[in-house]
Design a protein around this motif. Sequence first.
Motif, PDB file in Angstrom:
ATOM      1  N   ALA A  78       2.708  -2.922   1.660  1.00 50.08           N
ATOM      2  CA  ALA A  78       2.097  -1.600   1.558  1.00 50.08           C
ATOM      3  C   ALA A  78       0.681  -1.646   2.124  1.00 50.08           C
ATOM      4  O   ALA A  78       0.230  -2.697   2.583  1.00 50.08           O
ATOM      5  N   ASN A  79       0.024  -0.507   2.079  1.00 48.87           N
ATOM      6  CA  ASN A  79      -1.380  -0.411   2.482  1.00 48.87           C
ATOM      7  C   ASN A  79      -2.157   0.320   1.401  1.00 48.87           C
ATOM      8  O   ASN A  79      -1.651   1.242   0.761  1.00 48.87           O
ATOM      9  N   ILE A  88      -4.816   2.978   0.151  1.00 45.68           N
ATOM     10  CA  ILE A  88      -5.220   4.299   0.615  1.00 45.68           C
ATOM     11  C   ILE A  88      -6.464   4.712  -0.164  1.00 45.68           C
ATOM     12  O   ILE A  88      -6.687   4.253  -1.290  1.00 45.68           O
ATOM     13  N   TYR A 109      -2.057   2.699  -3.408  1.00 47.21           N
ATOM     14  CA  TYR A 109      -1.396   2.027  -2.293  1.00 47.21           C
ATOM     15  C   TYR A 109       0.004   2.588  -2.143  1.00 47.21           C
ATOM     16  O   TYR A 109       0.641   3.003  -3.102  1.00 47.21           O
ATOM     17  N   GLU A 110       0.452   2.645  -0.892  1.00 47.35           N
ATOM     18  CA  GLU A 110       1.761   3.217  -0.574  1.00 47.35           C
ATOM     19  C   GLU A 110       2.329   2.537   0.662  1.00 47.35           C
ATOM     20  O   GLU A 110       1.635   1.814   1.367  1.00 47.35           O
ATOM     21  N   SER A 111       3.591   2.834   0.918  1.00 52.01           N
ATOM     22  CA  SER A 111       4.259   2.338   2.123  1.00 52.01           C
ATOM     23  C   SER A 111       5.214   3.417   2.625  1.00 52.01           C
ATOM     24  O   SER A 111       5.492   4.388   1.928  1.00 52.01           O
ATOM     25  N   LEU A 114       3.274   6.671   2.467  1.00 51.52           N
ATOM     26  CA  LEU A 114       2.019   6.347   3.146  1.00 51.52           C
ATOM     27  C   LEU A 114       1.697   7.416   4.188  1.00 51.52           C
ATOM     28  O   LEU A 114       0.565   7.894   4.280  1.00 51.52           O
ATOM     29  N   ASN A 115       2.699   7.816   4.949  1.00 53.33           N
ATOM     30  CA  ASN A 115       2.502   8.865   5.957  1.00 53.33           C
ATOM     31  C   ASN A 115       2.106  10.188   5.313  1.00 53.33           C
ATOM     32  O   ASN A 115       1.242  10.899   5.821  1.00 53.33           O
ATOM     33  N   HIS A 171      -1.490  10.033   4.226  1.00 58.93           N
ATOM     34  CA  HIS A 171      -2.365  10.126   5.397  1.00 58.93           C
ATOM     35  C   HIS A 171      -2.462  11.582   5.874  1.00 58.93           C
ATOM     36  O   HIS A 171      -3.560  12.075   6.183  1.00 58.93           O
ATOM     37  N   ILE A 182      -6.026   5.215   5.539  1.00 55.39           N
ATOM     38  CA  ILE A 182      -5.152   4.060   5.357  1.00 55.39           C
ATOM     39  C   ILE A 182      -6.001   2.813   5.508  1.00 55.39           C
ATOM     40  O   ILE A 182      -6.729   2.658   6.491  1.00 55.39           O
TER      41      ILE A 182
END
Length: 195
Positions: free
Chosen positions: A69-70, A72, A167-169, A173-174, A177, A183
């Motif tokens: 994940a990243n 945020i 954090y998300e993936s 995540l998109n 964003h 991100i």
Amino acid sequence: MVHTWVNAEPAPRFYPNVVTLTAGDTDISEQRQAVRILLKSHLPGRWAVKDSFHTLDIARLGFEVLLEANWIRKHHPKPAQMASGLTWERAGPGNEGFPAALFGDGNFVMFSGRRAGTIVAGGTLYRTDKVVGLSNVVADADDEPAVWRDLSSLAAATFPGLPLVGYESGDELNAAHKAGFEIGDPLRIWVKARD
């Protein structure tokens, strides 16, 4: 340990027993040692390590990657008009069968979004000294960016002046964003492989 948070007892499902808090070379070595010590404690079932900086390689210790994940972040969320068209409600004791103890911490807040009386979205917030963590965001795919915007606004109204992190993936995540979240760096969740 300053470099690592460790829980040596069984944790609720989907919660890690180890979380890395720093990323220096010495810290990484000590974090791996903390994982080795916990391995020797024979925790039952599968348990996880949240590699907050994507720096540990613990596959040789019997772990496999569960999630990449990243991080945020939204630096200055502000209260705004709701974008999703949902009716938002702050959950509390007795709502939807949640136990009262869940709401005993004033830093914890859960919101649910309804459409035509049915819950179709939600998320949880947790305030620390310097940030608010946003997690467990749930939404229909078509509503995701708007739900992230709404939750950001609800966080700003509930805990004003604090940045929002999580954090998300993947699609989530998109969606974050698209809702104005930056991100950040990658992280990894490791899980103890089945014996």
